[in-house]
Design a protein around this motif. Structure first.
Motif, PDB file in Angstrom:
ATOM      1  N   MET A   1       0.840  -1.242   0.052  1.00 32.30           N
ATOM      2  CA  MET A   1      -0.067  -0.051   0.079  1.00 32.30           C
ATOM      3  C   MET A   1       0.716   1.269  -0.132  1.00 32.30           C
ATOM      4  N   THR A   2       0.746   2.179  -0.896  1.00 32.73           N
ATOM      5  CA  THR A   2       1.362   3.174  -0.942  1.00 32.73           C
ATOM      6  C   THR A   2       0.751   4.483   0.145  1.00 32.73           C
ATOM      7  N   THR A   3       1.628   5.017   0.584  1.00 30.58           N
ATOM      8  CA  THR A   3       1.222   6.171   1.442  1.00 30.58           C
ATOM      9  C   THR A   3       1.759   7.594   1.045  1.00 30.58           C
ATOM     10  N   ALA A   4       1.244   8.572   1.347  1.00 33.66           N
ATOM     11  CA  ALA A   4       1.562   9.769   1.056  1.00 33.66           C
ATOM     12  C   ALA A   4       2.529  10.288   1.927  1.00 33.66           C
ATOM     13  N   HIS A   5       3.384  11.281   1.574  1.00 28.51           N
ATOM     14  CA  HIS A   5       4.470  11.842   2.577  1.00 28.51           C
ATOM     15  C   HIS A   5       3.811  13.065   3.094  1.00 28.51           C
ATOM     16  N   ALA A   6       3.498  13.182   4.181  1.00 31.18           N
ATOM     17  CA  ALA A   6       2.694  14.264   4.930  1.00 31.18           C
ATOM     18  C   ALA A   6       3.575  14.706   6.239  1.00 31.18           C
ATOM     19  N   VAL A   7       4.499  15.369   6.269  1.00 27.34           N
ATOM     20  CA  VAL A   7       5.347  15.530   7.633  1.00 27.34           C
ATOM     21  C   VAL A   7       4.341  15.876   8.600  1.00 27.34           C
ATOM     22  N   HIS A   8       4.434  15.341   9.907  1.00 24.95           N
ATOM     23  CA  HIS A   8       3.654  15.729  11.086  1.00 24.95           C
ATOM     24  C   HIS A   8       4.559  16.758  11.814  1.00 24.95           C
ATOM     25  N   ALA A   9       4.296  18.070  11.651  1.00 26.78           N
ATOM     26  CA  ALA A   9       5.066  19.238  12.085  1.00 26.78           C
ATOM     27  C   ALA A   9       5.148  19.202  13.378  1.00 26.78           C
ATOM     28  N   ASP A  10       6.199  19.816  13.957  1.00 24.64           N
ATOM     29  CA  ASP A  10       6.276  20.112  15.494  1.00 24.64           C
ATOM     30  C   ASP A  10       5.843  19.020  16.470  1.00 24.64           C
ATOM     31  N   HIS A  11       6.340  17.753  16.289  1.00 25.05           N
ATOM     32  CA  HIS A  11       6.132  16.603  16.880  1.00 25.05           C
ATOM     33  C   HIS A  11       7.564  16.317  17.671  1.00 25.05           C
ATOM     34  N   ASP A  12       7.591  16.484  18.909  1.00 26.23           N
ATOM     35  CA  ASP A  12       8.589  16.301  19.709  1.00 26.23           C
ATOM     36  C   ASP A  12       8.646  15.053  20.653  1.00 26.23           C
ATOM     37  N   HIS A  13       7.537  14.293  20.371  1.00 27.62           N
ATOM     38  CA  HIS A  13       7.320  13.081  21.069  1.00 27.62           C
ATOM     39  C   HIS A  13       8.332  11.968  20.252  1.00 27.62           C
ATOM     40  N   ILE A  14       9.167  11.121  20.786  1.00 25.74           N
ATOM     41  CA  ILE A  14       9.830  10.120  20.031  1.00 25.74           C
ATOM     42  C   ILE A  14       8.755   8.654  20.072  1.00 25.74           C
ATOM     43  N   HIS A  15       8.447   8.176  18.979  1.00 25.62           N
ATOM     44  CA  HIS A  15       7.718   6.903  19.094  1.00 25.62           C
ATOM     45  C   HIS A  15       8.655   5.716  18.934  1.00 25.62           C
ATOM     46  N   GLY A  16       8.404   4.805  19.883  1.00 23.72           N
ATOM     47  CA  GLY A  16       9.049   3.487  19.840  1.00 23.72           C
ATOM     48  C   GLY A  16       8.725   2.374  20.730  1.00 23.72           C
ATOM     49  N   PRO A  17       9.104   1.280  20.873  1.00 20.21           N
ATOM     50  CA  PRO A  17       8.462   0.459  21.934  1.00 20.21           C
ATOM     51  C   PRO A  17       8.738   0.978  23.443  1.00 20.21           C
ATOM     52  N   HIS A  42      10.044   8.322   9.571  1.00 15.55           N
ATOM     53  CA  HIS A  42      10.392   8.619   8.222  1.00 15.55           C
ATOM     54  C   HIS A  42      11.809   9.577   8.345  1.00 15.55           C
ATOM     55  N   GLU A  43      12.957   9.007   7.931  1.00 13.82           N
ATOM     56  CA  GLU A  43      14.152   9.999   7.551  1.00 13.82           C
ATOM     57  C   GLU A  43      14.307  11.157   8.718  1.00 13.82           C
ATOM     58  N   GLY A  44      14.049  10.416  10.165  1.00 10.86           N
ATOM     59  CA  GLY A  44      14.347  11.340  11.299  1.00 10.86           C
ATOM     60  C   GLY A  44      13.347  12.399  11.515  1.00 10.86           C
ATOM     61  N   HIS A  45      12.117  12.145  11.116  1.00 11.45           N
ATOM     62  CA  HIS A  45      10.738  13.042  11.275  1.00 11.45           C
ATOM     63  C   HIS A  45       9.594  11.933  11.313  1.00 11.45           C
TER      64      HIS A  45
END
Length: 99
Positions: A1-17, A42-45
């Motif tokens: 499935m293809t996804t659009a590249h839409a940067v979520h601006a001003d996102h200071d939370h780091i997601h992960g396990p 995606h590439e640091g954001h």
């Protein structure tokens, strides 16, 4: 499935396990459910993870999603998606879409 590249601006939370947000595998990446949005690294954001096109779930699906159905419900824009067997389903015109 293809996804659009839409940067979520001003996102200071780091997601992960262990970050506290529900996550699930989505193709070649992991989506995180955060404040009604789906984020992917995606590439640091983080991007808003959105499908680029309408994709109908065509496999047999006799289960009806809704409140109390047993699957995680994710608010998503103007509707609710349900996590089911590694898929994200949304009700649409009498069928389920793959998101």
């Amino acid at each position: 499935m293809t996804t659009a590249h839409a940067v979520h601006a001003d996102h200071d939370h780091i997601h992960g396990p262990g970050c506290g947000h529900e996550s699930f595998h989505h193709g070649d990446h992991v989506d995180y459910v955060h404040d009604g949005h789906l984020h992917r690294e995606h590439e640091g954001h983080f991007d808003e993870c959105e499908p680029a096109a309408h994709v109908e779930h065509t496999a047999a699906h006799d289960h009806v999603h809704g409140e109390g159905c047993g699957h995680a419900a994710i608010p998503h824009g103007d509707h609710v998606d349900y996590l089911h067997d590694g898929h994200r389903h949304a009700v649409h015109d009498g069928h389920y879409d793959e998101h």
